[in-house]
Scaffold this motif. Structure first.
Motif, PDB file in Angstrom:
ATOM      1  N   PRO A   1      -5.464  37.014  63.229  1.00 56.57           N
ATOM      2  CA  PRO A   1      -5.369  38.039  64.969  1.00 56.57           C
ATOM      3  C   PRO A   1      -3.685  38.289  64.806  1.00 56.57           C
ATOM      4  O   PRO A   1      -2.873  39.554  64.853  1.00 56.57           O
ATOM      5  N   ARG A   2      -3.136  37.291  65.267  1.00 59.47           N
ATOM      6  CA  ARG A   2      -1.527  37.231  65.277  1.00 59.47           C
ATOM      7  C   ARG A   2      -0.629  37.441  64.893  1.00 59.47           C
ATOM      8  O   ARG A   2       0.337  37.947  64.742  1.00 59.47           O
ATOM      9  N   GLY A   3      -1.058  37.865  63.756  1.00 61.82           N
ATOM     10  CA  GLY A   3      -0.422  38.393  62.203  1.00 61.82           C
ATOM     11  C   GLY A   3       0.641  37.612  61.912  1.00 61.82           C
ATOM     12  O   GLY A   3       1.463  37.989  61.539  1.00 61.82           O
ATOM     13  N   GLN A   4       1.024  36.536  62.623  1.00 63.02           N
ATOM     14  CA  GLN A   4       2.061  35.969  61.889  1.00 63.02           C
ATOM     15  C   GLN A   4       1.972  34.883  60.273  1.00 63.02           C
ATOM     16  O   GLN A   4       2.413  33.960  59.912  1.00 63.02           O
ATOM     17  N   LEU A   5       0.957  34.939  60.516  1.00 65.79           N
ATOM     18  CA  LEU A   5       0.203  33.994  58.933  1.00 65.79           C
ATOM     19  C   LEU A   5      -1.331  34.358  58.229  1.00 65.79           C
ATOM     20  O   LEU A   5      -2.227  35.335  58.915  1.00 65.79           O
ATOM     21  N   SER A   6      -1.243  34.861  57.321  1.00 68.48           N
ATOM     22  CA  SER A   6      -1.967  35.619  56.018  1.00 68.48           C
ATOM     23  C   SER A   6      -2.129  33.829  55.331  1.00 68.48           C
ATOM     24  O   SER A   6      -1.613  33.395  54.863  1.00 68.48           O
ATOM     25  N   VAL A   7      -3.093  33.671  55.165  1.00 63.78           N
ATOM     26  CA  VAL A   7      -3.959  32.674  54.963  1.00 63.78           C
ATOM     27  C   VAL A   7      -4.766  32.994  53.229  1.00 63.78           C
ATOM     28  O   VAL A   7      -5.455  33.663  53.263  1.00 63.78           O
ATOM     29  N   SER A   8      -4.826  32.352  52.369  1.00 59.29           N
ATOM     30  CA  SER A   8      -5.629  32.252  51.039  1.00 59.29           C
ATOM     31  C   SER A   8      -5.721  31.051  50.676  1.00 59.29           C
ATOM     32  O   SER A   8      -4.864  30.099  50.602  1.00 59.29           O
ATOM     33  N   SER A   9      -6.405  31.152  49.521  1.00 56.94           N
ATOM     34  CA  SER A   9      -6.633  29.792  49.113  1.00 56.94           C
ATOM     35  C   SER A   9      -7.638  29.311  47.898  1.00 56.94           C
ATOM     36  O   SER A   9      -8.693  31.276  47.629  1.00 56.94           O
TER      37      SER A   9
ATOM     38  N   GLU B   1     -13.405  26.407  53.804  1.00 59.31           N
ATOM     39  CA  GLU B   1     -12.755  28.070  53.939  1.00 59.31           C
ATOM     40  C   GLU B   1     -12.284  28.407  55.463  1.00 59.31           C
ATOM     41  O   GLU B   1     -11.780  29.115  55.527  1.00 59.31           O
ATOM     42  N   ALA B   2     -14.112  28.854  56.546  1.00 55.68           N
ATOM     43  CA  ALA B   2     -14.353  28.856  56.640  1.00 55.68           C
ATOM     44  C   ALA B   2     -13.014  28.372  58.483  1.00 55.68           C
ATOM     45  O   ALA B   2     -12.166  28.790  59.132  1.00 55.68           O
ATOM     46  N   ARG B   3     -13.119  28.094  58.223  1.00 59.85           N
ATOM     47  CA  ARG B   3     -12.307  26.513  59.378  1.00 59.85           C
ATOM     48  C   ARG B   3     -10.167  26.742  59.011  1.00 59.85           C
ATOM     49  O   ARG B   3      -9.958  26.300  59.981  1.00 59.85           O
ATOM     50  N   LEU B   4     -11.189  26.643  57.196  1.00 56.09           N
ATOM     51  CA  LEU B   4      -8.520  26.163  56.754  1.00 56.09           C
ATOM     52  C   LEU B   4      -8.084  27.628  57.694  1.00 56.09           C
ATOM     53  O   LEU B   4      -7.253  27.693  58.155  1.00 56.09           O
ATOM     54  N   GLY B   5      -7.773  28.702  58.320  1.00 60.59           N
ATOM     55  CA  GLY B   5      -7.029  30.097  58.756  1.00 60.59           C
ATOM     56  C   GLY B   5      -7.161  29.178  60.090  1.00 60.59           C
ATOM     57  O   GLY B   5      -6.058  29.183  60.966  1.00 60.59           O
ATOM     58  N   ALA B   6      -8.579  28.967  61.003  1.00 62.44           N
ATOM     59  CA  ALA B   6      -8.154  28.693  62.409  1.00 62.44           C
ATOM     60  C   ALA B   6      -7.098  27.109  61.931  1.00 62.44           C
ATOM     61  O   ALA B   6      -6.361  26.808  63.312  1.00 62.44           O
ATOM     62  N   ASP B   7      -7.655  25.977  61.898  1.00 62.15           N
ATOM     63  CA  ASP B   7      -6.365  24.884  60.799  1.00 62.15           C
ATOM     64  C   ASP B   7      -5.171  25.209  60.259  1.00 62.15           C
ATOM     65  O   ASP B   7      -4.281  24.542  61.775  1.00 62.15           O
ATOM     66  N   LEU B   8      -4.944  26.197  60.380  1.00 65.69           N
ATOM     67  CA  LEU B   8      -3.806  26.672  59.411  1.00 65.69           C
ATOM     68  C   LEU B   8      -3.621  27.500  61.269  1.00 65.69           C
ATOM     69  O   LEU B   8      -1.530  26.959  61.349  1.00 65.69           O
ATOM     70  N   GLU B   9      -4.170  27.641  61.997  1.00 67.76           N
ATOM     71  CA  GLU B   9      -3.142  28.798  63.013  1.00 67.76           C
ATOM     72  C   GLU B   9      -2.734  27.968  63.670  1.00 67.76           C
ATOM     73  O   GLU B   9      -1.437  28.162  64.810  1.00 67.76           O
ATOM     74  N   ARG B  10      -3.611  27.278  64.014  1.00 68.40           N
ATOM     75  CA  ARG B  10      -2.986  25.669  64.698  1.00 68.40           C
ATOM     76  C   ARG B  10      -1.962  24.933  65.008  1.00 68.40           C
ATOM     77  O   ARG B  10      -1.142  24.867  65.838  1.00 68.40           O
ATOM     78  N   ALA B  11      -1.944  25.047  63.080  1.00 67.83           N
ATOM     79  CA  ALA B  11      -0.869  24.286  62.811  1.00 67.83           C
ATOM     80  C   ALA B  11       0.973  24.808  62.863  1.00 67.83           C
ATOM     81  O   ALA B  11       1.744  24.124  63.156  1.00 67.83           O
ATOM     82  N   LEU B  12       0.737  26.262  62.619  1.00 68.60           N
ATOM     83  CA  LEU B  12       1.810  26.534  62.729  1.00 68.60           C
ATOM     84  C   LEU B  12       2.090  26.904  64.524  1.00 68.60           C
ATOM     85  O   LEU B  12       3.326  26.627  64.262  1.00 68.60           O
ATOM     86  N   SER B  13       0.758  26.876  65.228  1.00 65.73           N
ATOM     87  CA  SER B  13       1.504  27.015  66.007  1.00 65.73           C
ATOM     88  C   SER B  13       2.076  26.000  67.246  1.00 65.73           C
ATOM     89  O   SER B  13       2.647  26.013  68.050  1.00 65.73           O
ATOM     90  N   TYR B  14       1.037  24.841  67.008  1.00 69.29           N
ATOM     91  CA  TYR B  14       1.895  23.398  67.173  1.00 69.29           C
ATOM     92  C   TYR B  14       3.098  23.157  66.405  1.00 69.29           C
ATOM     93  O   TYR B  14       4.226  22.703  67.470  1.00 69.29           O
ATOM     94  N   VAL B  15       3.807  23.443  65.016  1.00 66.06           N
ATOM     95  CA  VAL B  15       4.788  23.071  65.093  1.00 66.06           C
ATOM     96  C   VAL B  15       6.257  24.099  65.556  1.00 66.06           C
ATOM     97  O   VAL B  15       7.215  23.627  65.507  1.00 66.06           O
ATOM     98  N   SER B  16       5.414  25.748  66.221  1.00 68.33           N
ATOM     99  CA  SER B  16       6.107  26.012  66.573  1.00 68.33           C
ATOM    100  C   SER B  16       7.806  25.418  68.173  1.00 68.33           C
ATOM    101  O   SER B  16       7.762  25.483  68.383  1.00 68.33           O
ATOM    102  N   GLU B  17       6.089  25.133  68.347  1.00 68.56           N
ATOM    103  CA  GLU B  17       6.341  24.996  69.919  1.00 68.56           C
ATOM    104  C   GLU B  17       7.129  23.174  69.944  1.00 68.56           C
ATOM    105  O   GLU B  17       8.169  23.688  70.647  1.00 68.56           O
ATOM    106  N   ARG B  18       6.738  22.785  69.033  1.00 68.96           N
ATOM    107  CA  ARG B  18       7.341  21.594  68.709  1.00 68.96           C
ATOM    108  C   ARG B  18       8.712  21.335  67.865  1.00 68.96           C
ATOM    109  O   ARG B  18       9.382  20.589  68.571  1.00 68.96           O
TER     110      ARG B  18
END
Ligand SMILES: [Zn+2]
Length: 306
Positions: A89-97, A107-124
């Motif tokens: 939704p935020r357009g920062q991440l396009s995920v394909s597998s 696969e349904a969870r992968l996008g959310a997982d990666l979005e969370r990872a990107l958010s986490y590492v961005s903050e850190r």
């Protein structure tokens, strides 16, 4: 130490890599020739990458692999599996597998997982992506888990197989995301960064995705310094064993942690952009901190052991 910690062979290989657009272009044009050429080239930037597993323990985490980055790159430009894609939704991440790589549920969870990872590492890391990152999960027939970040074209990839749990691919991707954030923060100076800082910051930035329950990298590497199994910081991983590479990545992560905590982020940023050709210890440590790399390494060792 590490040799005894390797898991069964099919799960051994964790590796990640990123190369410049220049290299990518060459590979795209002569993907077969580059394989031959690259045998004689030093490995580009990263190779290994441990990750926490389902039954994580710090010792179990000491696993990895070493491959020529060119092999990774050739696979990267010739993916065999069809991809499915979802834009976050935020357009920062396009995920394909790769299709068939994950169960429908995973696969349904992968996008959310990666979005969370990107958010986490961005903050850190302290800053986010400047544009959309295309994150790709590819099928690696050998089950050698590894990653690569084409930071100039905003493409991060992880190679895995159905035998490996989804979270391990996410762990590797978290590290690759930080390479992209480094490119976005530092510009092309990132491409020549001192490998200690380049891999150190990606490892440190991946934080909990690589710590698997340890509080920080300092405590993660402390036992190695205590029992004499640590390595000098200022050496290249090229040609070294998988376990040595893992040791170096974690030590470098801890060194970055030390520099930022002790001397602040501004100085670290100045240091990061001062390296050349990815050579270990090539950054201008003296110019930034008024201390040689050797002195800083001694300080780091004392800090870890405090
Ligand atoms: Zn890396």
């Amino acid at each position: 130490m590490p040799a005894t910690q390797l898991p069964p062979a099919t799960h051994v290989m964790d590796l990640h890599s990123h190369i410049s657009l220049r290299n990518l272009a060459v590979i795209a044009l002569v993907s077969t020739a580059i394989l031959l050429i690259s045998i004689y080239r030093p490995a580009a930037r990263d190779q290994i990458a441990p990750s926490s597993a389902i039954d994580f323990s710090p010792r179990m985490q000491m696993l990895g692999s070493f491959e020529e980055s060119s092999a990774t790159a050739s696979a990267a430009v010739a993916p065999l599996q069809p991809l499915s894609s979802v834009m976050t939704p935020r357009g920062q991440l396009s995920v394909s597998s790769a299709s068939g790589l994950f169960s429908v549920e995973d696969e349904a969870r992968l996008g959310a997982d990666l979005e969370r990872a990107l958010s986490y590492v961005s903050e850190r890391f302290g800053s986010g992506p400047s544009d959309t990152i295309n994150a790709q999960i590819n099928w690696e027939p050998s089950c050698g888990l590894h990653g690569i970040a084409y930071t100039q074209i905003r493409n991060t990839q992880v190679f895995t197989c159905p035998d490996l749990p989804r979270n391990r691919a996410v762990n590797i991707m978290a590290h690759e995301f930080v390479h992209q954030l480094a490119q976005d923060r530092y510009g092309d100076a990132h491409l020549g960064a001192d490998v200690i800082l380049l891999e150190g910051v990606a490892t440190w930035g991946a934080g909990e995705y690589w710590l698997g329950g340890s509080a920080d990298f300092r405590s993660f590497v402390r036992p190695w310094l205590q029992n004499g199994s640590s390595l000098p910081l200022g050496i290249s991983y090229v040609g070294r064993s998988i376990s040595d590479m893992n040791t170096l990545y974690y030590q470098w992560g801890s060194f970055v942690e030390f520099l930022i905590q002790t001397y602040g982020r501004e100085k670290f940023d100045a240091l990061y952009v001062s390296g050349s050709n990815n050579a270990p210890a090539s950054a201008d440590y003296f110019g930034v901190y008024g201390k040689s790399f050797a002195d800083l390494e001694l300080e780091w060792r004392a800090w870890v052991l405090e």
